[in-house]
Design an enzyme around this catalytic site. Structure first.
Site, PDB file in Angstrom:
ATOM      1  CG  HIS A 104     -59.657 -34.316  -8.861  1.00 25.60           C
ATOM      2  ND1 HIS A 104     -60.431 -33.583  -9.565  1.00 25.60           N
ATOM      3  CD2 HIS A 104     -58.611 -33.317  -8.483  1.00 25.60           C
ATOM      4  CE1 HIS A 104     -60.097 -32.264  -9.601  1.00 25.60           C
ATOM      5  NE2 HIS A 104     -59.004 -32.169  -9.123  1.00 25.60           N
TER       6      HIS A 104
ATOM      7  CG  LEU B  38     -47.548 -29.159  -7.134  1.00 25.33           C
ATOM      8  CD1 LEU B  38     -47.661 -28.117  -8.023  1.00 25.33           C
ATOM      9  CD2 LEU B  38     -46.627 -30.135  -7.742  1.00 25.33           C
TER      10      LEU B  38
ATOM     11  NE  ARG C 224     -58.396 -31.493  -5.465  1.00 24.99           N
ATOM     12  CZ  ARG C 224     -57.059 -31.628  -5.958  1.00 24.99           C
ATOM     13  NH1 ARG C 224     -56.327 -32.514  -5.489  1.00 24.99           N
ATOM     14  NH2 ARG C 224     -56.694 -30.520  -6.552  1.00 24.99           N
TER      15      ARG C 224
END
Lengths: 676, 254
Positions: free
Chosen positions: A260, A448, A321
């Site tokens: 990240h 998620l 990313r």
């Protein structure tokens, strides 16, 4: 010999399914099983409410399209496949992106306090790899809020009684039984290799027990702690996945580790500053003058290099990313332009992440959670001066290999027992522990979603497998479980006797440091060869550690020795996979092989464990897999199913490049519509 | 300034609740951005006491996220309850003072700094801290909610079940069964939600009486120690009012 009923075994026991891991993936699997009438035993290293899903900050993707932008699940699918550099099978992605709006609505119904629009609708913000507002969020602690919502639903099932086939409550049996502070040690497999349960250890009493389960679902998260310090929680050692791998589960795409771009360094962990900071308008820059001595806010606009916006005008600060992390790395390491520190008189490995141009009330409403982290841990005010950040290991795209069943339209056959199934019959996986959805690079706010969707797919798949299984694990005979328990007890006794010169925590720090330097953003084959040799050395030394503590009560040192052994096994899978793959794709970047090589590498890396002659593990790479599901033979290969979005070069310099096909299709479908 | 500094720790050690307690002293090298957790991590790399130079078992403690969202690493640091991850060494001991670490005292001890907080999770069952869902299948959008409602609910929803408020509350002790502020605040949270409030009555009935809202002694220690600044006293007041109303007039509507 079939079981007596769907609920009871021949011997009259309540037939349960085991879920290991209580983050979003495990909890959603448990809920879906309960809804299908299947009782669950839920195992977790920590109280499930403290699982690593709490760390997710920015939000969850769903193409609800409430901003009038023309977003759709079709575009979400394309951008996910494109963002993942075409290494992910597309039918499961389609299943996920189609389900996403319904998932966000479900979470809203559960009471997740998502941010709202003035009209009372869900608000959405931007995230990396897309131009659409697709990310629903609850401040900047979305993962925590989602985890709590599922935790609450599972807690309710802890109070619901199991009913027999006639609808009568079975006394003392609840739909969910939790085993918190338990560590999974191994699977229990019968003579045919079918997974029949697990052996686990109570981390308070250190007692080891074997548990039958008609099926087992691993939802144990990623292995970030292999890299020493990362954005991961301390339990993310990958120990359960490693144990399953050593018992014959295939591990896929291990070399794809997401770094990240924006985290804050510290001695114990690297804390994430969410991509949502950039989604809300945050800008990344370094001073044009590498020896700039003024504070960030005092550097005039004209003397700042917004290098992501300059190099990628199409997506700017919201490039995926892998790209952002590489650019930060190049800026700091190769160009030596990291933020200058007047005290140390050197350029630190840090760039500015700037939010100071955004009104404070907006930041408070949308990003307070992460700004609070910055304030508390760095002791500086991010509303006043730009934050200083650097990349950190964050997520594993790779993980246990899992299957899917493709439908005629290129999507998923819902409820198929093949969905989320590993190659060990009866063993399923959901969440970061498996490799299915993100290919070579995961888009922000898709994790998620993939955890929850993985659970939604795994639950019905397991229920279907269980309905058609020959005999219940509860009728497999006590010898099988006693044997497995004795084997693990003997291993644990051996750990307690370890009295060598090495400190296991120190050894782990060494492993992590090496993996962090040589197996993350830039990979070189000569360095990887050294890493592989060093892993063998660390493996040998790990057999000469001291356990440090021989207590028969809660013994975290003995537990850590076991986790370290399992981390070394997965470190080898990650490093060897990186060594083999001579191309650059998503998060896997080799300066000596800069291009993506679809002819040779448009395929999943499939790793199988083999015991070496020296007692060390070896990695055996295969091109095909076969497994047997309730009597049906399934054969699969490492080819990637790219039937929905044809692979093309990945470019983020031009706006809309990631969604070009869906836009074309739409234009063709409605030629009369003029786009504005 | 640049010379090597040391961090001094004094840690309460206990094999079990029944076993004898002692304090071990450790010294580890100071590191930039160091917090109590990283100091504990350094200790286990070389678990030798600083005064008696004795090799001891590494300290057991509970932690997970290390960014104050999971609640695991709650303990007493210099006698004050807080999370060890946000306890920065330079703030806790700016002059290199010895830092004392002890387990929370209101929960059964497991070992060293680890306690058993399972009662808090059981309390969430007691107050039915959930929205009763018809199922997770697709049922369309959730109820519309104003931004104001979200802004009232969100801070309450950030409770990590860390136990700080119970530790600080004088009413939580061996001779009381007071449920404590965090569970009561969850009643407020779920009674706010458009579908959650359909079961408000059941939650209120669960917290009426001495062990519930009436057990609060208004010491207000809970808000002082809550790491997430949850308005716990407001929650107790509001839920108390709801409960009184329900007790007095509930029969009218049943």
């Amino acid at each position: 010999m079939a079981a007596k009923t769907a609920i009871r075994s021949e011997s009259g026991k309540v037939r349960r399914v085991i879920v290991v891991g209580g983050g979003l993936g495990g909890l959603m699997t448990a809920i879906k099983l309960c809804e299908a009438g299947v009782p669950v035993d839920l195992f977790s290293l920590v109280p499930v409410k403290r699982s690593h899903s709490v760390c997710a900050q920015g939000g969850i993707n769903a193409s609800v399209n409430t901003k009038g932008e023309g977003d759709s699940p079709r575009i979400h699918l394309e951008e996910t496949a494109y963002g993942g550099d075409f290494l992910a099978n597309q039918p499961p992605i389609k299943g996920m992106t189609d389900a996403a709006p319904g998932i966000v609505y479900m979470l809203d119904r559960m009471g997740v306090p998502f941010n709202r629009t003035p009209e009372g609708l869900l608000d959405f913000r931007r995230f990396g790899g897309t131009l659409f507002h697709r990310t629903a969020f609850a401040g900047a602690t979305t993962g925590q809020q989602l985890l709590y919502a599922l935790d609450e639903q599972v807690r309710r099932y802890e109070t619901v009684e199991v009913e027999d086939e006639n609808g009568m409550a079975i006394p003392g049996e609840k739909m969910v039984r939790k085993f918190e502070f338990w560590d999974m040690l191994s699977l229990v497999q019968d003579g045919q290799g079918v997974c029949r349960g697990i052996v686990a250890q109570d981390l308070k009493s250190m007692q080891i027990e074997a548990f039958p389960g008609d099926a087992v679902c691993l939802a144990t998260g990623g292995p970030g702690i292999i890299f020493g310090k990362s954005t991961n929680s301390v339990i993310n050692t990958g120990t359960a996945a490693s144990a399953a791998y050593q018992q014959g589960a295939c591990y896929a795409n291990g070399e794809f580790i997401q770094v990240h771009p924006t985290a804050i360094p510290a001695a114990d962990k690297l804390r994430l500053i969410s991509e949502s900071a950039r989604g809300e308008g945050g800008r990344v820059w370094v001073p044009k003058n590498p020896k700039e001595s003024r504070r960030g806010r005092e550097v005039p606009e004209s003397e700042r290099d917004y290098f992501l916006e300059r190099r990628y005008p199409g997506y700017g600060n919201l490039v995926p990313r892998d790209i952002a992390s590489r650019e930060l790395f190049v800026t700091c390491f190769h160009e030596g332009r990291g933020v200058y520190n007047t005290r140390t008189a050197k350029n630190e490995s840090e760039v500015y992440l700037d939010l100071t141009h955004i009104p404070k009330p907006t930041l408070k409403r949308k990003l307070a959670g992460i700004l609070e982290i910055y304030e508390k841990f760095v002791g500086e005010d991010p509303y006043d001066n730009p934050m200083r950040v650097f990349p950190a290991v964050h997520y594993s795209m790779g993980g246990l290999w899992v299957d899917f069943e493709r439908s005629a339209d290129g999507g998923l056959v819902h409820g198929s027992p093949r969905n989320q199934a590993t190659n060990i019959p009866g063993l399923y996986a959901a969440g970061e522990v498996e490799y299915q959805y993100h290919g070579a690079n995961r888009l922000g706010a898709n994790s998620l979603l993939s955890c929850i969707w993985g659970g939604m797919a795994a639950g019905p798949a397991i229920a279907s497998y269980r309905n058609n299984m020959g005999s219940s694990a509860y009728d497999a005979g006590s010898n099988l479980f006693d044997g497995a328990k004795k084997r693990e007890q003997a291993k644990y006794e051996a750990i307690l006797k370890m009295d060598g010169p090495e400190n296991p925590f120190q050894l782990h720090a060494e492993l992590g440091q090496m993996m962090l330097i040589d197996v993350t953003i830039e990979r070189h084959n000569d360095r990887l060869d050294q890493v592989l040799a060093k892993i063998e050395e660390i493996d040998a030394r790990s057999r000469k550690v001291s356990v440090l503590d021989t207590s028969s009560r809660m013994n975290q040192s003995a537990q850590f020795v076991r986790h370290l052994q399992n981390m070394i096994v997965l470190a080898r899978v990650i490093a060897q996979g990186a060594r083999n793959r001579d191309e650059s794709r998503g998060a896997h970047f080799k300066p000596a092989f800069k291009e993506r090589d679809d002819a040779n590498w448009q395929r999943s890396t499939l790793a199988m464990h083999r015991e070496g002659t020296n007692g060390h593990g070896q990695v055996n790479y295969v091109r095909e897999l076969a497994y047997n599901l309730n009597g049906t033979q399934v054969n699969v290969s490492d080819a990637v199913d790219v039937g929905l979005v044809k692979p093309r070069p990945r470019k983020y310099e031009t706006a809309g490049a990631a969604s070009a096909t869906a836009a074309d299709d739409k234009a063709k479908a409605s030629p009369s519509t003029t786009s504005v | 300034m640049s010379q090597a500094k040391n961090v001094k720790l004094k840690i309460k050690r206990q094999e079990s609740a029944e076993g004898p307690a002692r304090y071990d002293h450790f010294e580890v090298q100071w590191l930039p951005q160091m917090n109590v957790i990283s100091a504990l991590m350094e200790v286990r790399k070389n678990p030798v006491t600083s005064d008696t130079k004795e090799k001891v078992a590494p300290v057991n403690w509970e932690s997970n996220c290390l960014e104050e969202v999971c609640g695991a690493c709650t303990m007493l640091i210099n006698g004050r309850v807080r999370q060890a991850c946000t306890a920065l060494i330079d703030q806790v001991a700016p002059g290199g003072e010895e830092i004392t670490l002890e387990p929370m005292s209101k929960f059964p001890l497991v070992r060293d700094l680890v306690v058993d907080r399972s009662r808090m999770f059981n309390d969430l069952k007691t107050v039915k801290a959930w929205v009763q869902l018809d199922g997770t299948h697709e049922l369309g959008a959730g109820p519309r909610q104003s931004p104001e409602n979200q802004e009232e609910a969100y801070p309450l929803a950030r409770c990590m079940t860390c136990g700080s408020c119970l530790e600080a509350c004088p009413q939580v002790n061996d001779s009381s069964n007071f449920i404590g502020p965090s569970a009561i605040s969850q009643v407020r949270l779920f009674n706010l939600h458009p579908s959650g409030k359909m079961h408000a009555k059941e939650r209120l009935e669960a917290i009426m009486g001495e062990d519930g809202v009436a057990g609060c002694g208004k010491a207000q220690n809970c808000v002082e120690v809550c790491p997430k600044d949850i308005p716990l006293v407001d929650s107790i007041t509001q839920v108390s009012r709801q409960a009184t109303k329900h007790m007095l007039f509930g029969w009218l509507f049943s």
